[in-house]
Design an enzyme around this catalytic site. Sequence first.
Site, PDB file in Angstrom:
ATOM      1  N   HIS A  14       0.864  -1.193   0.000  1.00  0.00           N
ATOM      2  CA  HIS A  14       0.000   0.000   0.000  1.00  0.00           C
ATOM      3  C   HIS A  14       0.891   1.230   0.000  1.00  0.00           C
ATOM      4  O   HIS A  14       1.344   1.683   1.057  1.00  0.00           O
ATOM      5  CB  HIS A  14      -0.925  -0.047   1.224  1.00  0.00           C
ATOM      6  CG  HIS A  14      -1.894   1.094   1.308  1.00  0.00           C
ATOM      7  ND1 HIS A  14      -3.044   1.028   2.064  1.00  0.00           N
ATOM      8  CD2 HIS A  14      -1.895   2.331   0.743  1.00  0.00           C
ATOM      9  CE1 HIS A  14      -3.711   2.170   1.956  1.00  0.00           C
ATOM     10  NE2 HIS A  14      -3.029   2.979   1.169  1.00  0.00           N
ATOM     11  N   HIS A  16       1.438   4.868  -2.387  1.00  0.00           N
ATOM     12  CA  HIS A  16       1.102   5.762  -3.506  1.00  0.00           C
ATOM     13  C   HIS A  16       2.398   6.411  -3.970  1.00  0.00           C
ATOM     14  O   HIS A  16       3.026   7.143  -3.185  1.00  0.00           O
ATOM     15  CB  HIS A  16       0.111   6.829  -3.055  1.00  0.00           C
ATOM     16  CG  HIS A  16      -1.143   6.261  -2.467  1.00  0.00           C
ATOM     17  ND1 HIS A  16      -2.292   6.091  -3.193  1.00  0.00           N
ATOM     18  CD2 HIS A  16      -1.415   5.794  -1.213  1.00  0.00           C
ATOM     19  CE1 HIS A  16      -3.237   5.564  -2.412  1.00  0.00           C
ATOM     20  NE2 HIS A  16      -2.723   5.358  -1.211  1.00  0.00           N
ATOM     21  N   HIS A 194      -9.419   1.267  -1.206  1.00  0.00           N
ATOM     22  CA  HIS A 194      -9.353   1.889   0.112  1.00  0.00           C
ATOM     23  C   HIS A 194     -10.762   1.836   0.704  1.00  0.00           C
ATOM     24  O   HIS A 194     -11.732   2.230   0.033  1.00  0.00           O
ATOM     25  CB  HIS A 194      -8.939   3.357  -0.005  1.00  0.00           C
ATOM     26  CG  HIS A 194      -7.484   3.573  -0.274  1.00  0.00           C
ATOM     27  ND1 HIS A 194      -6.812   2.989  -1.308  1.00  0.00           N
ATOM     28  CD2 HIS A 194      -6.569   4.348   0.386  1.00  0.00           C
ATOM     29  CE1 HIS A 194      -5.548   3.385  -1.274  1.00  0.00           C
ATOM     30  NE2 HIS A 194      -5.364   4.202  -0.269  1.00  0.00           N
ATOM     31  N   GLU A 197     -11.012   3.767   6.101  1.00  0.00           N
ATOM     32  CA  GLU A 197      -9.977   4.668   6.657  1.00  0.00           C
ATOM     33  C   GLU A 197     -10.725   5.745   7.452  1.00  0.00           C
ATOM     34  O   GLU A 197     -10.524   5.888   8.648  1.00  0.00           O
ATOM     35  CB  GLU A 197      -9.147   5.271   5.517  1.00  0.00           C
ATOM     36  CG  GLU A 197      -8.041   6.218   5.971  1.00  0.00           C
ATOM     37  CD  GLU A 197      -7.277   6.847   4.796  1.00  0.00           C
ATOM     38  OE1 GLU A 197      -7.794   6.860   3.660  1.00  0.00           O
ATOM     39  OE2 GLU A 197      -6.157   7.349   5.036  1.00  0.00           O
ATOM     40  N   ASP A 275       1.984   3.953   2.888  1.00  0.00           N
ATOM     41  CA  ASP A 275       0.946   4.802   2.279  1.00  0.00           C
ATOM     42  C   ASP A 275       1.548   5.972   1.492  1.00  0.00           C
ATOM     43  O   ASP A 275       1.643   5.904   0.273  1.00  0.00           O
ATOM     44  CB  ASP A 275      -0.035   5.277   3.361  1.00  0.00           C
ATOM     45  CG  ASP A 275      -1.418   5.606   2.818  1.00  0.00           C
ATOM     46  OD1 ASP A 275      -1.660   5.422   1.616  1.00  0.00           O
ATOM     47  OD2 ASP A 275      -2.273   6.042   3.617  1.00  0.00           O
ATOM     48  N   ASP A 276       1.912   7.049   2.178  1.00  0.00           N
ATOM     49  CA  ASP A 276       2.499   8.242   1.541  1.00  0.00           C
ATOM     50  C   ASP A 276       3.665   8.707   2.399  1.00  0.00           C
ATOM     51  O   ASP A 276       3.577   9.722   3.111  1.00  0.00           O
ATOM     52  CB  ASP A 276       1.434   9.349   1.450  1.00  0.00           C
ATOM     53  CG  ASP A 276       0.212   8.914   0.659  1.00  0.00           C
ATOM     54  OD1 ASP A 276       0.278   8.932  -0.578  1.00  0.00           O
ATOM     55  OD2 ASP A 276      -0.792   8.520   1.294  1.00  0.00           O
TER      56      ASP A 276
END
Length: 335
Positions: A14, A16, A194, A197, A275-276
């Site tokens: 996961h 991005h 997703h 969340e 994630d980021d």
Amino acid sequence: MKSFIEGLPKAELHLHIEGTFEPELMFKIATRNGIELPYESVESLHKAYDFSELQDFLDIYYQGMNVLLTEQDFFDLTRAYLIKVHADNVRHVEIFFDPQGHTSRGVEFATVIHGIHRALVQAEAEFDISSKIIMCFLRHLDEEDAQRTLQAAAEFKHLIAGVGLDSSESGNPPEKFKRVFAQAREQGYHIVAHAGEEGPPEYIIQALDLLKVERIDHGNTAMQDAALIERLVDEQIPLTVCPLSNLKLCVVDNLAQHPLREMLDRGLRVTINSDDPAYFGGYMNANFIAVENALSLGKNRLARLARNGFEAAFIDDARRQELLAELDRYLEVHL
Ligand code: HPA
Ligand code: ZN
């Protein structure tokens, strides 16, 4: 425990790629492309990374990706990420990208995917990191836009393993995209989304029933619904959990309250992901170390998290066996 985590072979499922855009590289590429960023310096950009919910982050994330124009930009972005996770002993990555965040600005689909792919091919040869690319539809846009994106992806299908769903969750339920996901399934893509969340457990149920996802990205709010937990355990649906993301976006108040340990102990197939990472303060090892410090998971749970990553990956049996054997060899010595 830190050195145990550092040496542990891991998979990241996961991630991005636009969320790996570190301020230093952002300024470099902006200058190269003659684009002015609305921040004076790396430090002032960093200061803007103070989010109270998902949307705060997304506004800055879309602004950041605006400076990406050329294939070389996407190559450099992906290359920088791969160098970071190579140092974290990440052995397999599945990378999300947001085609609509680029095509809407006039950047060709081909430019984006070729830049990302070239960096992944190089990392496979150089670091023995295997990889897959997953394209995500932006859920704040309408389904027709996602359908046009699926059509645009057709000529690059050999480079794309799966389809996902990201961006603003609240008010954009999976149901909104059930037709385009049916088309993607028919075309043979892996399916993820997703869900849970910020959205309610109902969105996770929709992702399972209407989109027919193979994994749930995040899935935190499943913990509010006992029947859903039981279903996710029974069906062994992987949840790609992102601890530092949850902290930065105030999904949890602090990591001691993160449900990860309970998720594991209830038999949910959870994995840890970043994630980021450029926006949320850490790559894979930082996520593992932060949850270990907050929740005292211990080596067996950490090993389970690493194993879940390899088991939930969209890789062929040969690669899976190779990575699981590598993990087993590590655990024989270090557990
Ligand atoms: N949630 C939703 N959309 C996103 C995220 C996220 O964590 N990161 C990038 N796009
Ligand atoms: Zn995400």
